[in-house]
Write a protein that holds these residues in place. Structure first.
Motif, short mmCIF file in Angstrom:
data_model
loop_
_atom_site.label_atom_id
_atom_site.label_comp_id
_atom_site.label_asym_id
_atom_site.label_seq_id
_atom_site.Cartn_x
_atom_site.Cartn_y
_atom_site.Cartn_z
N THR A 147 14.70 6.43 0.95
CA THR A 147 15.93 6.92 0.35
C THR A 147 16.39 6.05 -0.81
O THR A 147 17.30 6.40 -1.56
CB THR A 147 17.06 6.95 1.40
OG1 THR A 147 17.32 5.60 1.83
CG2 THR A 147 16.66 7.80 2.60
N GLY A 148 15.77 4.89 -0.93
CA GLY A 148 16.19 3.96 -1.97
C GLY A 148 17.29 3.04 -1.51
O GLY A 148 17.66 2.10 -2.20
N LEU A 149 17.82 3.31 -0.30
CA LEU A 149 18.92 2.50 0.23
C LEU A 149 18.43 1.46 1.22
O LEU A 149 19.10 0.46 1.47
CB LEU A 149 19.97 3.39 0.90
CG LEU A 149 20.60 4.45 0.00
CD1 LEU A 149 21.55 5.33 0.83
CD2 LEU A 149 21.36 3.79 -1.15
N ALA A 150 17.26 1.71 1.83
CA ALA A 150 16.74 0.81 2.86
C ALA A 150 15.57 0.02 2.31
O ALA A 150 14.95 0.38 1.31
CB ALA A 150 16.28 1.64 4.07
N PRO A 151 15.19 -1.11 2.94
CA PRO A 151 14.01 -1.86 2.53
C PRO A 151 12.76 -1.00 2.69
O PRO A 151 12.76 -0.01 3.43
CB PRO A 151 14.00 -3.06 3.50
CG PRO A 151 15.38 -3.14 4.06
CD PRO A 151 15.90 -1.74 4.07
N ARG A 152 11.70 -1.37 2.02
CA ARG A 152 10.44 -0.60 2.13
C ARG A 152 9.87 -0.68 3.54
O ARG A 152 9.11 0.18 3.96
CB ARG A 152 9.41 -1.16 1.12
CG ARG A 152 9.88 -1.06 -0.31
CD ARG A 152 9.98 0.39 -0.78
NE ARG A 152 8.73 1.10 -0.66
CZ ARG A 152 7.70 0.94 -1.46
NH1 ARG A 152 7.75 0.05 -2.45
NH2 ARG A 152 6.60 1.65 -1.30
N ILE A 198 0.82 -1.21 0.00
CA ILE A 198 0.00 0.00 0.00
C ILE A 198 0.85 1.27 0.00
O ILE A 198 0.32 2.37 0.17
CB ILE A 198 -0.97 0.02 1.21
CG1 ILE A 198 -0.20 -0.04 2.54
CG2 ILE A 198 -1.96 -1.12 1.12
CD1 ILE A 198 -1.06 0.24 3.76
N LEU A 199 2.17 1.12 -0.20
CA LEU A 199 3.06 2.28 -0.15
C LEU A 199 3.55 2.68 -1.54
O LEU A 199 3.89 1.83 -2.36
CB LEU A 199 4.28 1.98 0.73
CG LEU A 199 4.03 1.63 2.20
CD1 LEU A 199 5.36 1.38 2.90
CD2 LEU A 199 3.25 2.72 2.90
N LYS A 200 3.60 3.98 -1.79
CA LYS A 200 4.21 4.48 -3.01
C LYS A 200 5.73 4.33 -2.91
O LYS A 200 6.28 4.13 -1.82
CB LYS A 200 3.83 5.96 -3.22
CG LYS A 200 2.35 6.18 -3.48
CD LYS A 200 2.00 7.65 -3.58
CE LYS A 200 2.14 8.33 -2.22
NZ LYS A 200 1.69 9.74 -2.24
N ASN A 201 6.40 4.48 -4.03
CA ASN A 201 7.84 4.21 -4.07
C ASN A 201 8.68 5.19 -3.27
O ASN A 201 9.81 4.89 -2.88
CB ASN A 201 8.33 4.19 -5.51
CG ASN A 201 7.84 2.97 -6.27
OD1 ASN A 201 7.59 1.92 -5.68
ND2 ASN A 201 7.68 3.11 -7.58
#
Length: 351
Positions: free
Chosen positions: A342-347, A265-268
């Motif tokens: 940040t793109g570095l951590a898991p969602r 349910i989360l956007k990128n």
């Protein structure tokens, strides 16, 4: 090749039509207790009829289907057939609830090798209980006796639910943003997920269904392992009515745990930061982890670990929503918040 001189019957081939009809008669009063506005036909016809309720401007039907999984193997071995029907309903109605849908009706499919009317009636009795808890009607189903397909005493279950929501009120998660609060609703146990691993651990340890477990001396190990999936429908629907757009997204924590289900349910550009110390894991999960030597990350990826349903809410209403759900009988924890991705951590990551 020889021809039988005695006329063969379907019963001699393994299918008992009379037993099937007996089961239908046992099911009818179970289904009748689940009736609600909109039901136009009872059990026994070729199709269940349901009229869409009035009052909707743009009604959208939401459907979900599921089974119970390998939890059924324990039901066979431990002769616990009365609650797996609740599991069956819960897995579908909790799923469609995520989008804000009210469950309207449910249909089940029961398949076996040799039909035991008593066992099947016990299973369907659980389906009826699940429908009552969730407020939906059991309007039909199918019983399939298939000799040679299943060993005697075993069966499989599937089912699906149909619900309704106003198009403008569908909950999608699109409005979730950084700073929103994540509330977790307590589970009743493993629900219906991770049972291949649970069964493996039971086999390795030799755990018995009637062995003492937990602090309650009247409860046994099987009571915790077979606890039916909690159904969140009625309190969550009431919360949606009261808090409206403040409830931005919801997730049913099934196979994949918090780790896999919250990202759905989360956007990128956002992620969920979970404080795993914000709730106490039920003892059954501690036992599974210790006895199976299961890594912490694997526990959160396989099991719900005590959180069966998640609601993402605007911070301004988080405490009021938590109070309302607690007053309705739910165990509610503030388990985290939405942060930038940040793109570095898991969602989903655990603090």
């Amino acid at each position: 090749m020889s021809n039988s001189k005695t006329p063969l019957t379907y019963r001699e081939a393994g299918v008992d039509i009379d037993a099937g009809e007996s089961l239908v008669q046992r099911i009818k009063p179970i289904a009748a207790k689940t009736n609600r506005d909109g039901v136009l036909s009872g059990i026994g016809g070729f199709g269940g009829l349901f009229q869409i309720p009035s009052g909707y401007k743009e009604p959208v039907l939401v459907s979900g289907t599921d089974g119970v999984g390998t939890k059924l193997r324990l039901a066979f071995e431990w002769h616990r057939h009365d609650t797996v029907g609740i599991d069956l309903v819960a897995m579908s109605v909790n799923d469609i609830l995520v989008q804000g849908a009210e469950p309207l009706y449910f249909l089940d499919y029961f398949a076996c090798g040799k039909l035991s009317v008593d066992i099947a009636a016990s299973v369907v009795g659980g389906v009826g209980t699940g429908c009552k808890i969730s407020g939906c009607a059991l309007i039909g189903g199918e019983t399939a006796e298939m000799p040679g397909m299943y060993p005697e005493g075993e069966y499989d279950l599937a089912g699906f639910a149909v619900g309704i929501v106003e198009k403008s009120k569908i909950i999608t998660g699109e409005s979730i943003k950084e700073g929103d609060i994540i509330l977790g609703l307590g589970s009743s146990g493993p629900h219906s997920n991770g049972y291949s691993l649970i069964r493996k651990i039971i086999d390795l340890t030799g755990a018995k269904p009637d062995m003492p477990f937990g602090e309650n001396p009247s409860k046994k190990f099987a009571d915790y392992v077979m606890a039916p999936t909690r159904i969140y429908v009625k309190p969550v629907l009431e919360a949606i009515k009261k808090f409206g757009d403040s409830i931005k997204g919801m997730a049913h924590i099934t196979g994949g745990g918090l780790t896999e289900n919250i990202p759905r349910i989360l956007k990128n550009n956002i992620a969920a930061q979970i404080n795993k110390n914000s709730w106490t894991k039920p003892e059954i999960f501690n036992w599974l982890q210790s006895q199976g030597n299961v890594e912490e990350s694997e526990m959160h990826r396989v099991f719900n670990c005590g959180i069966g349903f998640v609601i993402v809410v605007d911070p301004k209403d988080a405490q009021a929503l938590k109070t309302m759900l607690s007053d309705s009988g739910e165990v509610v924890h503030e388990i985290g918040q939405i942060v930038a991705n940040t793109g570095l951590a898991p969602r989903v990551f655990y603090a």
